[in-house]
Design a protein around this motif. Structure first.
Motif, PDB file in Angstrom:
ATOM      1  N   GLN A  38       0.837  -1.206   0.000  1.00 46.10           N
ATOM      2  CA  GLN A  38       0.000   0.000   0.000  1.00 46.10           C
ATOM      3  C   GLN A  38       0.869   1.251   0.000  1.00 46.10           C
ATOM      4  N   LEU A  39       1.941   1.218   0.780  1.00 47.56           N
ATOM      5  CA  LEU A  39       2.839   2.375   0.863  1.00 47.56           C
ATOM      6  C   LEU A  39       3.648   2.549  -0.415  1.00 47.56           C
ATOM      7  N   ASP A  40       4.040   1.454  -1.029  1.00 51.47           N
ATOM      8  CA  ASP A  40       4.831   1.468  -2.266  1.00 51.47           C
ATOM      9  C   ASP A  40       3.888   1.737  -3.438  1.00 51.47           C
ATOM     10  N   ARG A  41       3.429   2.972  -3.540  1.00 55.38           N
ATOM     11  CA  ARG A  41       2.379   3.338  -4.489  1.00 55.38           C
ATOM     12  C   ARG A  41       2.732   3.079  -5.948  1.00 55.38           C
ATOM     13  N   ASN A  42       4.014   3.175  -6.295  1.00 57.98           N
ATOM     14  CA  ASN A  42       4.422   2.981  -7.690  1.00 57.98           C
ATOM     15  C   ASN A  42       4.970   1.576  -7.947  1.00 57.98           C
ATOM     16  N   SER A  43       4.812   0.672  -6.984  1.00 60.07           N
ATOM     17  CA  SER A  43       5.277  -0.714  -7.096  1.00 60.07           C
ATOM     18  C   SER A  43       6.736  -0.799  -7.538  1.00 60.07           C
ATOM     19  N   LYS A  44       7.578   0.004  -6.903  1.00 58.84           N
ATOM     20  CA  LYS A  44       9.005   0.023  -7.217  1.00 58.84           C
ATOM     21  C   LYS A  44       9.769  -1.055  -6.454  1.00 58.84           C
ATOM     22  N   GLY A  45       9.156  -1.587  -5.394  1.00 59.22           N
ATOM     23  CA  GLY A  45       9.846  -2.585  -4.587  1.00 59.22           C
ATOM     24  C   GLY A  45      10.549  -1.988  -3.389  1.00 59.22           C
ATOM     25  N   PHE A  46      10.402  -0.682  -3.206  1.00 59.39           N
ATOM     26  CA  PHE A  46      10.955  -0.018  -2.031  1.00 59.39           C
ATOM     27  C   PHE A  46      10.072   1.173  -1.691  1.00 59.39           C
ATOM     28  N   ILE A  47      10.249   1.672  -0.475  1.00 58.79           N
ATOM     29  CA  ILE A  47       9.424   2.799  -0.025  1.00 58.79           C
ATOM     30  C   ILE A  47      10.299   4.046   0.048  1.00 58.79           C
ATOM     31  N   SER A  48       9.831   5.100  -0.585  1.00 63.55           N
ATOM     32  CA  SER A  48      10.571   6.363  -0.607  1.00 63.55           C
ATOM     33  C   SER A  48      10.237   7.198   0.626  1.00 63.55           C
ATOM     34  N   ALA A  49      11.010   8.239   0.822  1.00 60.84           N
ATOM     35  CA  ALA A  49      10.785   9.158   1.943  1.00 60.84           C
ATOM     36  C   ALA A  49       9.372   9.737   1.890  1.00 60.84           C
ATOM     37  N   ASP A  50       8.930  10.152   0.716  1.00 61.87           N
ATOM     38  CA  ASP A  50       7.581  10.719   0.575  1.00 61.87           C
ATOM     39  C   ASP A  50       6.504   9.718   0.971  1.00 61.87           C
ATOM     40  N   GLU A  51       6.713   8.464   0.604  1.00 60.30           N
ATOM     41  CA  GLU A  51       5.730   7.436   0.949  1.00 60.30           C
ATOM     42  C   GLU A  51       5.714   7.197   2.457  1.00 60.30           C
ATOM     43  N   PHE A  52       6.884   7.224   3.107  1.00 66.24           N
ATOM     44  CA  PHE A  52       6.917   7.097   4.565  1.00 66.24           C
ATOM     45  C   PHE A  52       6.206   8.272   5.223  1.00 66.24           C
ATOM     46  N   LEU A  53       6.388   9.457   4.667  1.00 62.46           N
ATOM     47  CA  LEU A  53       5.756  10.641   5.260  1.00 62.46           C
ATOM     48  C   LEU A  53       4.240  10.634   5.096  1.00 62.46           C
ATOM     49  N   SER A  54       3.715   9.732   4.267  1.00 64.03           N
ATOM     50  CA  SER A  54       2.259   9.620   4.133  1.00 64.03           C
ATOM     51  C   SER A  54       1.640   8.909   5.336  1.00 64.03           C
ATOM     52  N   ILE A  55       2.476   8.324   6.196  1.00 62.14           N
ATOM     53  CA  ILE A  55       1.987   7.674   7.417  1.00 62.14           C
ATOM     54  C   ILE A  55       1.881   8.757   8.486  1.00 62.14           C
ATOM     55  N   PRO A  56       0.659   9.098   8.931  1.00 64.07           N
ATOM     56  CA  PRO A  56       0.506  10.212   9.880  1.00 64.07           C
ATOM     57  C   PRO A  56       1.364  10.071  11.141  1.00 64.07           C
ATOM     58  N   GLU A  57       1.410   8.872  11.714  1.00 66.11           N
ATOM     59  CA  GLU A  57       2.184   8.678  12.941  1.00 66.11           C
ATOM     60  C   GLU A  57       3.671   8.927  12.698  1.00 66.11           C
ATOM     61  N   PHE A  58       4.120   8.631  11.518  1.00 69.91           N
ATOM     62  CA  PHE A  58       5.525   8.834  11.173  1.00 69.91           C
ATOM     63  C   PHE A  58       5.805  10.312  10.923  1.00 69.91           C
ATOM     64  N   SER A  59       4.962  10.947  10.136  1.00 63.38           N
ATOM     65  CA  SER A  59       5.206  12.342   9.772  1.00 63.38           C
ATOM     66  C   SER A  59       5.086  13.279  10.971  1.00 63.38           C
ATOM     67  N   LEU A  60       4.274  12.915  11.969  1.00 62.62           N
ATOM     68  CA  LEU A  60       4.106  13.752  13.151  1.00 62.62           C
ATOM     69  C   LEU A  60       5.188  13.533  14.201  1.00 62.62           C
ATOM     70  N   ASN A  61       5.993  12.505  14.034  1.00 62.99           N
ATOM     71  CA  ASN A  61       7.049  12.202  14.993  1.00 62.99           C
ATOM     72  C   ASN A  61       8.115  13.292  14.923  1.00 62.99           C
ATOM     73  N   PRO A  62       8.517  13.862  16.074  1.00 59.99           N
ATOM     74  CA  PRO A  62       9.527  14.936  16.038  1.00 59.99           C
ATOM     75  C   PRO A  62      10.882  14.454  15.507  1.00 59.99           C
ATOM     76  N   LEU A  63      11.086  13.155  15.456  1.00 61.12           N
ATOM     77  CA  LEU A  63      12.345  12.615  14.943  1.00 61.12           C
ATOM     78  C   LEU A  63      12.198  12.066  13.523  1.00 61.12           C
ATOM     79  N   SER A  64      11.102  12.411  12.853  1.00 64.99           N
ATOM     80  CA  SER A  64      10.824  11.819  11.537  1.00 64.99           C
ATOM     81  C   SER A  64      11.942  12.080  10.531  1.00 64.99           C
TER      82      SER A  64
END
Length: 175
Positions: A38-64
């Motif tokens: 689901q996170l690997d929106r372009n089916s590249k086989g890896f998750i990019s920084a932008d895709e990780f930042l789409s996770i609210p809990e991750f993007s709101l973390n002060p250490l993100s």
């Protein structure tokens, strides 16, 4: 497993289990794979920084931003290995290794006073003045027998912070 295949084989699941030291069950690995896809929106086989930042809990973390350096471009196997530190079955040492990597800003295997100051600044923001952070860190280091000139190795880091209780767990919903 380089590019995200449509489904995991039993061999893939067992390989990932071994890679993450059996901290996740086979069902949890399948669930994590669905989330990875689901996170690997372009089916590249890896998750990019932008895709990780789409996770609210991750993007709101002060250490993100620090975490992004560790997770940007992870394939599925490494994604699960990263998450394994958050497993309820992970040891305190495994959790501390991950935290150490977050603090080790230059990835040289040492944490300096400045590294500690930067991370504490990220965590406290404007709620704590820089001189207050310096006082707190100097006191913590002094109580553990270190000075602000000491570069902490993993064992030193664990000696200082390992006594604190931390809740670093993530629940993997299983279908």
């Amino acid at each position: 497993m380089g590019n995200a295949p449509s489904m995991l084989t039993q061999y893939d699941i067992e390989e990932v289990q071994e890679h993450c030291h059996y901290l996740f069950s086979q069902q949890e690995i399948v669930s994590l794979y669905k989330r990875f896809c689901q996170l690997d929106r372009n089916s590249k086989g890896f998750i990019s920084a932008d895709e990780f930042l789409s996770i609210p809990e991750f993007s709101l973390n002060p250490l993100s931003q620090r975490l992004l350096k560790m997770v940007d471009g992870l394939n599925f196997k490494d994604f699960v290995a990263f998450l394994s530190a958050f497993s309820p079955l992970a040891t305190a040492h495994q959790k501390m290794e991950l935290i150490f990597k977050v603090y080790d800003l230059d990835s040289k295997g040492r944490v300096t006073f400045n590294d500690l100051m930067e991370v504490l600044g990220d965590l406290t923001g404007s709620f704590m003045l820089e001189n207050q952070r310096e006082q707190v860190l100097s006191h913590v280091l002094e109580e553990a027998g270190y000075t602000r000139d000491t570069s902490l190795l993993l064992d030193d880091f664990i000696k200082i912070l390992g006594k604190s209780s931390m809740k670093m767990e993530v629940e993997v919903p299983v279908d």
